[in-house]
Design a protein around this motif. Structure first.
Motif, PDB file in Angstrom:
ATOM      1  N   SER A  53       6.281  -1.248   7.735  1.00  0.00           N
ATOM      2  CA  SER A  53       6.047  -0.006   7.211  1.00  0.00           C
ATOM      3  C   SER A  53       7.415   0.679   7.003  1.00  0.00           C
ATOM      4  O   SER A  53       8.417   0.375   7.694  1.00  0.00           O
TER       5      SER A  53
ATOM      6  N   GLU B 275       3.801  -1.179   3.526  1.00  0.00           N
ATOM      7  CA  GLU B 275       3.244   0.020   3.622  1.00  0.00           C
ATOM      8  C   GLU B 275       4.463   0.958   3.424  1.00  0.00           C
ATOM      9  O   GLU B 275       5.234   0.978   3.934  1.00  0.00           O
TER      10      GLU B 275
ATOM     11  N   THR C  72       0.809  -1.102  -0.016  1.00  0.00           N
ATOM     12  CA  THR C  72      -0.142   0.058  -0.023  1.00  0.00           C
ATOM     13  C   THR C  72       1.013   1.217  -0.047  1.00  0.00           C
ATOM     14  O   THR C  72       1.957   1.371   0.692  1.00  0.00           O
TER      15      THR C  72
END
Length: 133
Positions: free
Chosen positions: A78, A50, A8
């Motif tokens: 992340s 992410e 994402t």
């Protein structure tokens, strides 16, 4: 549902990030050759990677287990990097490869997995970026 690896990128996060770095990250994440076999032994089914280049107080890599209400647990990895740390770097493609390598290694350590698969070589990524111009 089976094992799944996805990534994402928050809308607009690429603003201010050198295009070469951003395209290199996207290319590597879209390739993912061998990643399914590497992820198969993980205790959870879903790995979400992410990318974030702003909206955070701290840069770096964070790997954590998430258990959203009503959904199966997954791992959220992340990568947060501030654009001003990318601009001064001469080899932004290699920086992107290095950032993803660190992220995947942290996932492997957290999950007790083997070393992550090799990322595409720098030359392959550079050829992809040149072809876009």
């Amino acid at each position: 549902m089976g094992k799944r690896i996805a990534y994402t990128e928050f809308p607009g996060t690429e603003v201010g990030v050198p295009k070469e770095y951003h395209l290199a990250l996207q290319y590597v994440l879209k390739q993912r050759g061998g990643w399914q076999a590497w992820w198969a032994p993980a205790e959870v089914d879903h790995l979400e990677i992410e990318l974030n280049f702003r909206h955070r107080k701290r840069a770096g890599v964070v790997v954590r287990r998430i258990e959203p209400k009503g959904l199966p647990p997954h791992i959220l990895a992340s990568l947060t990097r501030f654009p001003d740390t990318v601009w001064p770097v001469d080899d932004r493609i290699e920086l992107a490869r290095s950032d993803l390598a660190v992220l995947l290694q942290r996932v492997a350590e957290r999950m007790g997995l083997d070393a992550p698969p090799e990322l595409p070589p720098r030359g392959e990524i550079a050829a992809y970026i040149r072809a876009l111009r």
